[in-house]
Design an enzyme around this catalytic site. Sequence first.
Site, PDB file in Angstrom:
ATOM      1  N   ASN A 253      12.419 -51.097  24.369  1.00  0.00           N
ATOM      2  CA  ASN A 253      13.117 -49.865  24.725  1.00  0.00           C
ATOM      3  C   ASN A 253      12.142 -48.744  25.047  1.00  0.00           C
ATOM      4  OD1 ASN A 253      15.848 -50.574  24.733  1.00  0.00           O
ATOM      5  ND2 ASN A 253      15.994 -50.421  22.505  1.00  0.00           N
ATOM      6  N   ARG A 281       6.180 -40.253  64.656  1.00  0.00           N
ATOM      7  CA  ARG A 281       6.339 -41.431  65.499  1.00  0.00           C
ATOM      8  C   ARG A 281       7.226 -41.081  66.693  1.00  0.00           C
ATOM      9  NH1 ARG A 281       4.330 -46.398  67.117  1.00  0.00           N
ATOM     10  NH2 ARG A 281       6.026 -47.886  67.491  1.00  0.00           N
ATOM     11  N   GLN A 292      19.908 -39.839  64.799  1.00  0.00           N
ATOM     12  CA  GLN A 292      20.920 -39.760  63.746  1.00  0.00           C
ATOM     13  C   GLN A 292      20.774 -40.874  62.713  1.00  0.00           C
ATOM     14  OE1 GLN A 292      24.762 -39.639  65.621  1.00  0.00           O
ATOM     15  NE2 GLN A 292      24.479 -37.590  66.461  1.00  0.00           N
ATOM     16  N   GLY A 352       9.194 -49.809  60.766  1.00  0.00           N
ATOM     17  CA  GLY A 352       9.186 -50.999  61.603  1.00  0.00           C
ATOM     18  C   GLY A 352       8.090 -51.960  61.180  1.00  0.00           C
ATOM     19  N   GLU A 376      10.923 -56.436  31.469  1.00  0.00           N
ATOM     20  CA  GLU A 376      11.500 -55.615  30.392  1.00  0.00           C
ATOM     21  C   GLU A 376      13.030 -55.616  30.450  1.00  0.00           C
ATOM     22  OE1 GLU A 376       9.129 -55.316  28.769  1.00  0.00           O
ATOM     23  OE2 GLU A 376       7.392 -54.543  29.829  1.00  0.00           O
ATOM     24  N   THR A 378      16.007 -58.086  32.751  1.00  0.00           N
ATOM     25  CA  THR A 378      16.464 -58.185  34.133  1.00  0.00           C
ATOM     26  C   THR A 378      17.657 -57.260  34.365  1.00  0.00           C
ATOM     27  OG1 THR A 378      18.058 -59.936  33.692  1.00  0.00           O
ATOM     28  CG2 THR A 378      15.782 -60.619  34.160  1.00  0.00           C
TER      29      THR A 378
END
Length: 397
Positions: A253, A281, A292, A352, A376, A378
């Site tokens: 924990n 870019r 957008q 990309g 720790e 899953t």
Amino acid sequence: MTLITSERLAQVPSATDLYNIDHMLSDEERMVRDTVRKFVRERVLPGIDQHFEAGTFPRELIPEVAEMGLLGMHLDGYDCAGLNAVCYGLACQELEAGDSGLRSFVSVQGSLAMFPIYAFGSEEQKQRWLPRMARGEVIGCFGLTEPDFGSEAAGMRTTARRDGNHYILNGTKMWITNGGIADLAVVWARTDDGIRGFLVERGTPGFTTSDIHQKLSLRASVTSELHFEDCRIPVENMLPNVKGMRGPLSCLNEARYGIAWGVLGAARTCFETALDYAKTRIQFKKPIASFQLVQRKLALIATELVKAQLLALQLGRLKDEDLLHPVQISVAKSNNCREALNIAREARTILGANGITLEYPIIRHMNNLESVFTYEGTDDIHTLIIGQAITGLDAFA
């Protein structure tokens, strides 16, 4: 009534702090965050990609990390910094903004190796080990997971049999961070008196380690197996003040708390990288940030990052007020790891093909987060912990 003026509306919040969480931190918390951020920028980032590619851990940074007081920083006394839980979380966040491997090293040292000695050790054990561990002179690891028992840790086969003034330890532990470089292993084993923790020093006859190679995740981190064959451990090396799974689970924990913060650093780095890339870019004669679909991706990333940051901060405040319940840690660990991994994946798409090279940090963080998402506890296990808490029904059996 307070009117919102046009001037106040014009103050656009930071892209990585849309909810002005910085304002919610104390001066000390901001100082810790900024100090670790500067260290990561100046000392970690210039070479971490080479360590990742080579599969090596930057051991040369350990003395500097210790000098900053980051090892066991949330513990009081014994040369530890004694800082609050939020400070610890912020430090984990900034370390993982560099690389999950470095944050894992600090988490294992402080939360999984030093914490059990601090919480369950004798005063002699604390005095002997904690100051040296805080100074980075002794490196620790945590031995719980086994080849056949991961999520079902209570099924462990490692045994410790009492023999006079010693215990004889036999078994194997797997996926142990820091194992190959550790001077001291905190090992959990089954005894006639239940599951107990033992401090096993490197060099003890019958104790060996072997590093795990060919990893495509957490490459800048040492991951090992621990092997015990008739390894004789003095009785005084057993942690005297805990018995059963409460010991290792309380340590987990502590580590999960740091993870819930740490992954936000990796996510933030991926977001910042994608945002900067999108602004510069040029495609179709304008930056892709003006499209957008790209803005939608960035907006969703920024929103999820804010939500996860607020979740971590409240987790820290609860911990500092001694109001924290393990279920709340599961909520934050599960959510923040999941969203950090989603953020990394989405950020990669903005770059990309460039996003799959180590020229940019995203693919490194994305691969690391695949491990952090799993270790720790899953995501499945944390989901069932949360489900049990809200329904009162146990779905593990």
